[in-house]
Design a protein around this motif. Structure first.
Motif, short mmCIF file in Angstrom:
data_model
loop_
_atom_site.label_atom_id
_atom_site.label_comp_id
_atom_site.label_asym_id
_atom_site.label_seq_id
_atom_site.Cartn_x
_atom_site.Cartn_y
_atom_site.Cartn_z
N ILE A 20 -0.59 -4.34 4.83
CA ILE A 20 0.12 -3.11 4.45
C ILE A 20 0.70 -2.44 5.69
O ILE A 20 1.85 -1.97 5.68
CB ILE A 20 -0.81 -2.16 3.67
CG1 ILE A 20 -1.04 -2.75 2.26
CG2 ILE A 20 -0.23 -0.74 3.59
CD1 ILE A 20 -1.99 -1.99 1.40
N CYS A 148 0.87 4.54 6.23
CA CYS A 148 0.12 3.31 5.94
C CYS A 148 -1.05 3.59 5.00
O CYS A 148 -1.27 2.85 4.04
CB CYS A 148 -0.41 2.69 7.24
SG CYS A 148 0.85 1.96 8.31
N SER A 151 0.19 4.37 1.56
CA SER A 151 0.65 3.13 0.94
C SER A 151 -0.54 2.28 0.48
O SER A 151 -0.49 1.67 -0.60
CB SER A 151 1.51 2.32 1.91
OG SER A 151 2.69 3.02 2.22
N ALA A 152 -1.61 2.25 1.26
CA ALA A 152 -2.80 1.46 0.89
C ALA A 152 -3.47 2.07 -0.33
O ALA A 152 -3.96 1.35 -1.21
CB ALA A 152 -3.78 1.40 2.06
N ALA A 155 -1.53 1.09 -3.43
CA ALA A 155 -1.28 -0.35 -3.63
C ALA A 155 -2.18 -0.93 -4.71
O ALA A 155 -3.23 -0.47 -5.01
CB ALA A 155 -1.48 -1.12 -2.33
#
Length: 155
Positions: A20, A148, A151-152, A155
Motif C-alpha cells: 500500500i 498511507c 489507504s490501508a 483497503a
C-alpha cells in the motif's frame, strides 16, 4: 545507504503494508509530495532507470516552482527509488542539486519509510537546509504517512 557526506533525511514508521505504501508513493504523489497549502502536479513519472521524473509545485499565492526535472537511476518496486536532478530526460546534463533516495522496508506489521537527499557539496546541503528541508520534508513525510494509513484502513 546512509552515512554519505552532505546527506539529509527523514524517516517514519507507517502502519500500512509495503504494498500500500508503494502504491501511494507511485499513484498519489500529487496528494502528499509537498507541504500543504502547496500542491504538486506530476508531469511525468517514467519509473524505470533512465526514465524522466518531472514534478511542479504550486503555492497558495500563485507561486510556481517550475518543473523540477530529473531521471531515475534505480527502481526496485516496493523497496527503493533513486533519482537525480543532475540530468534531464535523455541524459542531458543540468546543474545538479541532489540525488533523492526513497526507501521502503518492512518493519513489524508496517513499513519504515525513509526519504533521503544527498547533495553534491556542503554548500548545496546548507542551501537546502536554509530553503526549509526541515520542516518541509518532515511535513511531506507526515502527509505521506497519513495518506498511507488512511489507504490501508479503507483497503
Amino acid at each position: 545507504m546512509s552515512g554519505a557526506p552532505f546527506e539529509l533525511s527523514v524517516t517514519c514508521h507507517i502502519a500500512a503494508p509495503r504494498e500500500i505504501v508503494w502504491k501511494v508513493w507511485t499513484d498519489l504523489k500529487d496528494q502528499w509530495f509537498c507541504p500543504k497549502p502547496w500542491r504538486a502536479e506530476v508531469i511525468e513519472e517514467d519509473l524505470r532507470p533512465g526514465g524522466r521524473s518531472a514534478v511542479r509545485m504550486f503555492g497558495p499565492d500563485g507561486e510556481d516552482s517550475g518543473p523540477m526535472e530529473g531521471v531515475f537511476l534505480d527502481v526496485v518496486p516496493g523497496e527503493r527509488v533513486v533519482s537525480t536532478d543532475a540530468y534531464a530526460s535523455g541524459w542531458v546534463p543540468q546543474e545538479p542539486f541532489l540525488t533523492s533516495i526513497w526507501s521502503f522496508a518492512g518493519e513489524g506489521e508496517g513499513t519504515r519509510f525513509t526519504a533521503t537527499a544527498r547533495h553534491w557539496s556542503e554548500e548545496a546541503l546548507k542551501r537546502h537546509e536554509e530553503m526549509g528541508f526541515h520542516p518541509g520534508w518532515d511535513e511531506m513525510a507526515a502527509q505521506f504517512k497519513e495518506l498511507c494509513e488512511t489507504s490501508a484502513a479503507t483497503a
